[in-house]
Design a protein around this motif. Structure first.
Motif, PDB file in Angstrom:
ATOM      1  N   LEU A  43       2.251   4.607  -5.564  1.00 21.18           N
ATOM      2  CA  LEU A  43       2.239   5.561  -4.461  1.00 21.18           C
ATOM      3  C   LEU A  43       1.845   4.860  -3.169  1.00 21.18           C
ATOM      4  O   LEU A  43       0.905   4.061  -3.141  1.00 21.18           O
ATOM      5  N   LEU A  44       2.587   5.168  -2.119  1.00 20.45           N
ATOM      6  CA  LEU A  44       2.321   4.610  -0.797  1.00 20.45           C
ATOM      7  C   LEU A  44       2.063   5.784   0.141  1.00 20.45           C
ATOM      8  O   LEU A  44       2.851   6.726   0.195  1.00 20.45           O
ATOM      9  N   THR A  45       0.960   5.710   0.851  1.00 19.71           N
ATOM     10  CA  THR A  45       0.588   6.792   1.771  1.00 19.71           C
ATOM     11  C   THR A  45       0.899   6.385   3.199  1.00 19.71           C
ATOM     12  O   THR A  45       0.568   5.268   3.626  1.00 19.71           O
ATOM     13  N   PRO A  47      -0.274   7.645   6.518  1.00 19.46           N
ATOM     14  CA  PRO A  47      -1.243   8.565   7.143  1.00 19.46           C
ATOM     15  C   PRO A  47      -0.670   9.287   8.362  1.00 19.46           C
ATOM     16  O   PRO A  47      -0.913  10.486   8.537  1.00 19.46           O
ATOM     17  N   LYS A  50       1.385  11.976   7.092  1.00 20.21           N
ATOM     18  CA  LYS A  50       0.699  12.800   6.091  1.00 20.21           C
ATOM     19  C   LYS A  50       1.558  12.961   4.841  1.00 20.21           C
ATOM     20  O   LYS A  50       1.720  14.063   4.321  1.00 20.21           O
ATOM     21  N   GLU A  51       2.123  11.821   4.386  1.00 19.34           N
ATOM     22  CA  GLU A  51       2.977  11.794   3.190  1.00 19.34           C
ATOM     23  C   GLU A  51       2.516  10.694   2.241  1.00 19.34           C
ATOM     24  O   GLU A  51       2.076   9.632   2.679  1.00 19.34           O
ATOM     25  N   THR A  52       2.651  10.978   0.965  1.00 17.92           N
ATOM     26  CA  THR A  52       2.450   9.971  -0.074  1.00 17.92           C
ATOM     27  C   THR A  52       3.699   9.999  -0.938  1.00 17.92           C
ATOM     28  O   THR A  52       4.074  11.062  -1.453  1.00 17.92           O
TER      29      THR A  52
END
Length: 129
Positions: A43-45, A47, A50-52
């Motif tokens: 998982l890559l966030t 910021p 505001k998505e993962t």
């Protein structure tokens, strides 16, 4: 094998509008292809968005079984051996920490040498009775 700080999108990322890496095999009477098997992703966030999302950012192997035909026509066409040419397309969109690049479609292909079935019976001593 993505470069440093580059990722490809894994299944699940399409929910956020991203293009998931995929391998499609062209249909043929000489074989059939099975479903694409994806390895685990990370998982890559993002910021700022505001998505993962799930991604591949390390060397990754996509697996897709190809089953050679077992029809009488195909078996008769083998002779002493036959080369089956398998073609397909690898589609992906690579992104780095700042931008996404234009989606890419790359032709892929493999030549598989198919041998005829062994029709010689095992020696008597090895046969199941």
């Amino acid at each position: 094998d993505p470069a440093a700080h580059v990722h490809l999108y894994a299944p699940g990322a399409e929910k956020n509008g991203y293009k998931v890496v995929k391998l499609e095999i062209n249909p043929s009477a000489d074989y059939r292809s099975e479903s694409l098997q994806y390895p685990p992703s990370k998982l890559l966030t993002f910021p700022e968005l505001k998505e993962t999302v799930p991604v591949y950012s390390e060397p990754t192997i996509l697996a897709k079984d190809v089953v050679i035909a077992a029809s009488k026509e195909f078996n008769h066409s083998i002779g002493d051996g036959k080369i089956v040419h398998i073609e397909g397309t690898l589609s992906y969109q690579a992104c780095d920490d700042h931008q996404c690049f234009v989606p890419v479609q790359r032709a892929v292909n493999w030549d598989v040498h198919v041998e005829p079935f062994d029709t010689v019976r095992a020696p008597d001593a090895l046969q199941h009775k």
